[in-house]
Write a protein that holds these residues in place. Structure first.
Motif, PDB file in Angstrom:
ATOM      1  N   ASP A  72       0.827  -1.215   0.000  1.00 58.02           N
ATOM      2  CA  ASP A  72       0.000   0.000   0.000  1.00 58.02           C
ATOM      3  C   ASP A  72       0.859   1.262   0.000  1.00 58.02           C
ATOM      4  O   ASP A  72       0.547   2.231  -0.694  1.00 58.02           O
ATOM      5  CB  ASP A  72      -0.937   0.014   1.211  1.00 58.02           C
ATOM      6  N   GLU A  73       1.928   1.251   0.778  1.00 54.50           N
ATOM      7  CA  GLU A  73       2.824   2.408   0.816  1.00 54.50           C
ATOM      8  C   GLU A  73       3.515   2.607  -0.534  1.00 54.50           C
ATOM      9  O   GLU A  73       3.674   3.741  -0.998  1.00 54.50           O
ATOM     10  CB  GLU A  73       3.871   2.234   1.913  1.00 54.50           C
ATOM     11  N   ALA A  74       3.900   1.509  -1.173  1.00 55.21           N
ATOM     12  CA  ALA A  74       4.548   1.586  -2.484  1.00 55.21           C
ATOM     13  C   ALA A  74       3.595   2.191  -3.515  1.00 55.21           C
ATOM     14  O   ALA A  74       3.989   3.060  -4.303  1.00 55.21           O
ATOM     15  CB  ALA A  74       5.012   0.201  -2.926  1.00 55.21           C
ATOM     16  N   TYR A  75       2.363   1.744  -3.502  1.00 58.96           N
ATOM     17  CA  TYR A  75       1.359   2.287  -4.427  1.00 58.96           C
ATOM     18  C   TYR A  75       1.163   3.775  -4.181  1.00 58.96           C
ATOM     19  O   TYR A  75       1.151   4.584  -5.119  1.00 58.96           O
ATOM     20  CB  TYR A  75       0.041   1.523  -4.259  1.00 58.96           C
ATOM     21  N   PHE A  76       1.042   4.158  -2.929  1.00 56.27           N
ATOM     22  CA  PHE A  76       0.827   5.569  -2.583  1.00 56.27           C
ATOM     23  C   PHE A  76       2.035   6.412  -2.990  1.00 56.27           C
ATOM     24  O   PHE A  76       1.876   7.514  -3.522  1.00 56.27           O
ATOM     25  CB  PHE A  76       0.546   5.699  -1.079  1.00 56.27           C
ATOM     26  N   PHE A  77       3.240   5.893  -2.766  1.00 53.53           N
ATOM     27  CA  PHE A  77       4.448   6.620  -3.151  1.00 53.53           C
ATOM     28  C   PHE A  77       4.463   6.856  -4.664  1.00 53.53           C
ATOM     29  O   PHE A  77       4.778   7.966  -5.121  1.00 53.53           O
ATOM     30  CB  PHE A  77       5.697   5.847  -2.707  1.00 53.53           C
ATOM     31  N   LEU A  78       4.104   5.856  -5.436  1.00 50.73           N
ATOM     32  CA  LEU A  78       4.047   6.019  -6.891  1.00 50.73           C
ATOM     33  C   LEU A  78       2.989   7.040  -7.302  1.00 50.73           C
ATOM     34  O   LEU A  78       3.196   7.816  -8.239  1.00 50.73           O
ATOM     35  CB  LEU A  78       3.800   4.682  -7.582  1.00 50.73           C
ATOM     36  N   LEU A  79       1.876   7.077  -6.591  1.00 51.56           N
ATOM     37  CA  LEU A  79       0.863   8.102  -6.864  1.00 51.56           C
ATOM     38  C   LEU A  79       1.420   9.496  -6.586  1.00 51.56           C
ATOM     39  O   LEU A  79       1.179  10.437  -7.357  1.00 51.56           O
ATOM     40  CB  LEU A  79      -0.390   7.884  -6.013  1.00 51.56           C
ATOM     41  N   LEU A  80       2.162   9.643  -5.482  1.00 51.41           N
ATOM     42  CA  LEU A  80       2.757  10.946  -5.160  1.00 51.41           C
ATOM     43  C   LEU A  80       3.732  11.392  -6.245  1.00 51.41           C
ATOM     44  O   LEU A  80       3.758  12.569  -6.616  1.00 51.41           O
ATOM     45  CB  LEU A  80       3.465  10.896  -3.806  1.00 51.41           C
ATOM     46  N   VAL A  81       4.511  10.460  -6.750  1.00 47.12           N
ATOM     47  CA  VAL A  81       5.461  10.796  -7.811  1.00 47.12           C
ATOM     48  C   VAL A  81       4.720  11.181  -9.086  1.00 47.12           C
ATOM     49  O   VAL A  81       5.062  12.172  -9.745  1.00 47.12           O
ATOM     50  CB  VAL A  81       6.455   9.645  -8.057  1.00 47.12           C
ATOM     51  N   GLN A  82       3.691  10.437  -9.430  1.00 43.96           N
ATOM     52  CA  GLN A  82       2.912  10.766 -10.627  1.00 43.96           C
ATOM     53  C   GLN A  82       2.252  12.135 -10.487  1.00 43.96           C
ATOM     54  O   GLN A  82       2.210  12.909 -11.445  1.00 43.96           O
ATOM     55  CB  GLN A  82       1.863   9.687 -10.896  1.00 43.96           C
ATOM     56  N   PHE A  83       1.757  12.444  -9.303  1.00 48.41           N
ATOM     57  CA  PHE A  83       1.178  13.756  -9.049  1.00 48.41           C
ATOM     58  C   PHE A  83       2.240  14.842  -9.229  1.00 48.41           C
ATOM     59  O   PHE A  83       1.994  15.868  -9.855  1.00 48.41           O
ATOM     60  CB  PHE A  83       0.579  13.816  -7.636  1.00 48.41           C
ATOM     61  N   GLY A  84       3.433  14.604  -8.696  1.00 44.76           N
ATOM     62  CA  GLY A  84       4.518  15.570  -8.830  1.00 44.76           C
ATOM     63  C   GLY A  84       4.948  15.773 -10.272  1.00 44.76           C
ATOM     64  O   GLY A  84       5.363  16.865 -10.654  1.00 44.76           O
ATOM     65  N   ARG A  85       4.847  14.742 -11.086  1.00 50.62           N
ATOM     66  CA  ARG A  85       5.257  14.806 -12.493  1.00 50.62           C
ATOM     67  C   ARG A  85       4.162  15.350 -13.405  1.00 50.62           C
ATOM     68  O   ARG A  85       4.444  15.780 -14.524  1.00 50.62           O
ATOM     69  CB  ARG A  85       5.645  13.422 -12.989  1.00 50.62           C
ATOM     70  N   ALA A  86       2.921  15.335 -12.955  1.00 47.55           N
ATOM     71  CA  ALA A  86       1.791  15.730 -13.807  1.00 47.55           C
ATOM     72  C   ALA A  86       1.975  17.158 -14.322  1.00 47.55           C
ATOM     73  O   ALA A  86       2.299  18.069 -13.563  1.00 47.55           O
ATOM     74  CB  ALA A  86       0.483  15.605 -13.032  1.00 47.55           C
ATOM     75  N   GLY A  87       1.750  17.332 -15.621  1.00 45.79           N
ATOM     76  CA  GLY A  87       1.999  18.619 -16.242  1.00 45.79           C
ATOM     77  C   GLY A  87       0.769  19.460 -16.518  1.00 45.79           C
ATOM     78  O   GLY A  87       0.876  20.647 -16.763  1.00 45.79           O
ATOM     79  N   SER A  88      -0.403  18.870 -16.457  1.00 46.01           N
ATOM     80  CA  SER A  88      -1.618  19.643 -16.732  1.00 46.01           C
ATOM     81  C   SER A  88      -2.488  19.697 -15.478  1.00 46.01           C
ATOM     82  O   SER A  88      -2.448  18.794 -14.642  1.00 46.01           O
ATOM     83  CB  SER A  88      -2.405  19.006 -17.873  1.00 46.01           C
ATOM     84  N   PRO A  89      -3.289  20.744 -15.365  1.00 40.82           N
ATOM     85  CA  PRO A  89      -4.199  20.835 -14.214  1.00 40.82           C
ATOM     86  C   PRO A  89      -5.150  19.641 -14.116  1.00 40.82           C
ATOM     87  O   PRO A  89      -5.426  19.152 -13.023  1.00 40.82           O
ATOM     88  CB  PRO A  89      -4.967  22.135 -14.460  1.00 40.82           C
ATOM     89  N   ASP A  90      -5.642  19.172 -15.262  1.00 38.61           N
ATOM     90  CA  ASP A  90      -6.564  18.031 -15.244  1.00 38.61           C
ATOM     91  C   ASP A  90      -5.883  16.775 -14.703  1.00 38.61           C
ATOM     92  O   ASP A  90      -6.474  16.020 -13.926  1.00 38.61           O
ATOM     93  CB  ASP A  90      -7.122  17.747 -16.644  1.00 38.61           C
ATOM     94  N   LEU A  91      -4.647  16.544 -15.136  1.00 41.08           N
ATOM     95  CA  LEU A  91      -3.931  15.362 -14.664  1.00 41.08           C
ATOM     96  C   LEU A  91      -3.592  15.490 -13.187  1.00 41.08           C
ATOM     97  O   LEU A  91      -3.682  14.523 -12.430  1.00 41.08           O
ATOM     98  CB  LEU A  91      -2.669  15.133 -15.492  1.00 41.08           C
TER      99      LEU A  91
END
Length: 99
Positions: A72-91
């Motif tokens: 669960d922590e690994a999944y959440f960490f990957l979500l945080l990274v994807q959020f940090g990398r997201a380039g558009s407001p929608d993403l």
């Protein structure tokens, strides 16, 4: 001292800095450990933690082992990274909702 859970963070960089501060020696050498785990240079780790650079998903996935994350922590960490990398407001909104 009570430590924060990864689930209390909405920024993976803040989480890594907090995680580092909890380690023995105040996190000394932790950036080098991150660099080895993520297969990158220590200077790049510093850029990620102190600027707008981000880890790739492959690097973030590799860091899960170093950080001793459960599934669960690994999944959440990957979500945080994807959020940090997201380039558009929608993403960003999409990943914010998942977080």
């Amino acid at each position: 001292m009570e430590y924060k859970s990864i689930f209390e963070f909405d920024n993976y960089k803040a989480y890594l800095k907090d995680y580092s501060s909890r380690r023995s020696k105040g996190g000394r050498g932790f950036r080098a450990e991150i660099a080895r785990a993520a297969n990158c240079q220590t200077a790049y780790v510093s850029q990620v933690l102190n600027s707008t650079a981000n880890f790739s998903l492959e690097q973030a996935y590799a860091l899960n082992r170093l950080l001793l994350h459960n599934k669960d922590e690994a999944y959440f960490f990957l979500l945080l990274v994807q959020f940090g990398r997201a380039g558009s407001p929608d993403l960003k909104t999409y990943f914010r909702e998942l977080i």
